[in-house]
Design a protein around this motif. Structure first.
Motif, PDB file in Angstrom:
ATOM      1  N   SER A   1     -14.600  -8.699  26.031  1.00  0.00           N
ATOM      2  CA  SER A   1     -14.115  -9.834  26.824  1.00  0.00           C
ATOM      3  C   SER A   1     -13.059 -10.608  26.043  1.00  0.00           C
ATOM      4  CB  SER A   1     -15.273 -10.775  27.158  1.00  0.00           C
ATOM      5  OG  SER A   1     -15.745 -11.396  25.968  1.00  0.00           O
ATOM      6  N   THR A   2     -12.368 -11.465  26.747  1.00  0.00           N
ATOM      7  CA  THR A   2     -11.386 -12.336  26.094  1.00  0.00           C
ATOM      8  C   THR A   2     -12.084 -13.221  25.066  1.00  0.00           C
ATOM      9  OG1 THR A   2      -9.913 -12.283  27.996  1.00  0.00           O
ATOM     10  CG2 THR A   2      -9.677 -14.156  26.500  1.00  0.00           C
ATOM     11  N   GLU A   3     -13.272 -13.672  25.390  1.00  0.00           N
ATOM     12  CA  GLU A   3     -14.025 -14.506  24.448  1.00  0.00           C
ATOM     13  C   GLU A   3     -14.343 -13.735  23.172  1.00  0.00           C
ATOM     14  OE1 GLU A   3     -14.827 -14.184  27.740  1.00  0.00           O
ATOM     15  OE2 GLU A   3     -14.153 -16.154  28.397  1.00  0.00           O
TER      16      GLU A   3
ATOM     17  N   GLN B   1     -11.193 -13.631  21.169  1.00  0.00           N
ATOM     18  CA  GLN B   1     -10.963 -14.924  20.520  1.00  0.00           C
ATOM     19  C   GLN B   1     -11.807 -15.052  19.260  1.00  0.00           C
ATOM     20  OE1 GLN B   1     -11.731 -17.242  24.190  1.00  0.00           O
ATOM     21  NE2 GLN B   1      -9.824 -18.300  23.684  1.00  0.00           N
TER      22      GLN B   1
ATOM     23  N   LEU C   1      -3.679 -16.447  26.819  1.00  0.00           N
ATOM     24  CA  LEU C   1      -4.963 -16.027  27.378  1.00  0.00           C
ATOM     25  C   LEU C   1      -4.821 -15.037  28.538  1.00  0.00           C
ATOM     26  CD1 LEU C   1      -7.026 -19.331  27.171  1.00  0.00           C
ATOM     27  CD2 LEU C   1      -7.351 -17.227  25.850  1.00  0.00           C
ATOM     28  N   MET C   2      -3.835 -15.240  29.393  1.00  0.00           N
ATOM     29  CA  MET C   2      -3.630 -14.309  30.510  1.00  0.00           C
ATOM     30  C   MET C   2      -3.254 -12.926  29.989  1.00  0.00           C
ATOM     31  SD  MET C   2      -1.873 -16.636  33.509  1.00  0.00           S
ATOM     32  CE  MET C   2      -1.490 -15.184  34.464  1.00  0.00           C
ATOM     33  N   THR C   3      -2.440 -12.877  28.939  1.00  0.00           N
ATOM     34  CA  THR C   3      -2.045 -11.603  28.353  1.00  0.00           C
ATOM     35  C   THR C   3      -3.257 -10.916  27.731  1.00  0.00           C
ATOM     36  OG1 THR C   3       0.172 -12.456  27.934  1.00  0.00           O
ATOM     37  CG2 THR C   3      -0.482 -10.486  26.719  1.00  0.00           C
TER      38      THR C   3
ATOM     39  N   ASP D   1      -6.368 -11.346  28.615  1.00  0.00           N
ATOM     40  CA  ASP D   1      -7.169 -10.895  29.756  1.00  0.00           C
ATOM     41  C   ASP D   1      -6.666  -9.546  30.273  1.00  0.00           C
ATOM     42  OD1 ASP D   1      -8.814 -13.160  29.787  1.00  0.00           O
ATOM     43  OD2 ASP D   1      -7.621 -14.173  31.331  1.00  0.00           O
ATOM     44  N   GLN D   2      -5.346  -9.413  30.397  1.00  0.00           N
ATOM     45  CA  GLN D   2      -4.755  -8.174  30.899  1.00  0.00           C
ATOM     46  C   GLN D   2      -5.010  -7.004  29.948  1.00  0.00           C
ATOM     47  OE1 GLN D   2      -0.688  -9.417  31.404  1.00  0.00           O
ATOM     48  NE2 GLN D   2      -0.983  -9.860  33.581  1.00  0.00           N
TER      49      GLN D   2
ATOM     50  N   VAL E   1      -7.498  -6.668  27.810  1.00  0.00           N
ATOM     51  CA  VAL E   1      -8.925  -6.329  27.902  1.00  0.00           C
ATOM     52  C   VAL E   1      -9.191  -5.555  29.188  1.00  0.00           C
ATOM     53  CG1 VAL E   1     -11.253  -7.284  28.149  1.00  0.00           C
ATOM     54  CG2 VAL E   1      -9.683  -8.255  26.467  1.00  0.00           C
ATOM     55  N   GLU E   2      -8.658  -6.031  30.292  1.00  0.00           N
ATOM     56  CA  GLU E   2      -8.870  -5.375  31.585  1.00  0.00           C
ATOM     57  C   GLU E   2      -8.319  -3.945  31.578  1.00  0.00           C
ATOM     58  OE1 GLU E   2      -7.271  -5.991  36.103  1.00  0.00           O
ATOM     59  OE2 GLU E   2      -7.910  -7.789  35.018  1.00  0.00           O
TER      60      GLU E   2
END
Length: 75
Positions: free
Chosen positions: A23-25, A28, A41-43, A45-46, A48-49
């Motif tokens: 996950s993003t967390e 981090q 954060l959006m990057t 997220d992408q 990770v996805e």
């Protein structure tokens, strides 16, 4: 460079994913990316996805990432 504030590259994020981040967390915590201004954060997220999607399509790839190279190399 994905996170300029903490100087974290995409390569470092992928390395954290290969070590088990999901996950993003997790990213981090592992890299400090996205913990300052948050613009990346959006990057993250992408990334990770995409990584998880690719792992779902090819589960062996994710397994290969987690195993030492000598165990995944053909005999």
């Amino acid at each position: 460079m994905v996170c300029i504030c903490n100087m974290v590259s995409e390569k470092e994020i992928i390395a954290a994913l290969k070590k088990g981040a999901t996950s993003t967390e997790d990213i981090q915590y592992a890299t400090r990316a996205g913990t300052s201004c948050g613009k990346c954060l959006m990057t993250i997220d992408q990334i990770v996805e995409e990584y998880e999607l690719n792992a779902a399509i090819n589960p062996q790839r994710k397994l290969d990432d987690l195993l030492p190279a000598q165990l995944t190399a053909p005999a």
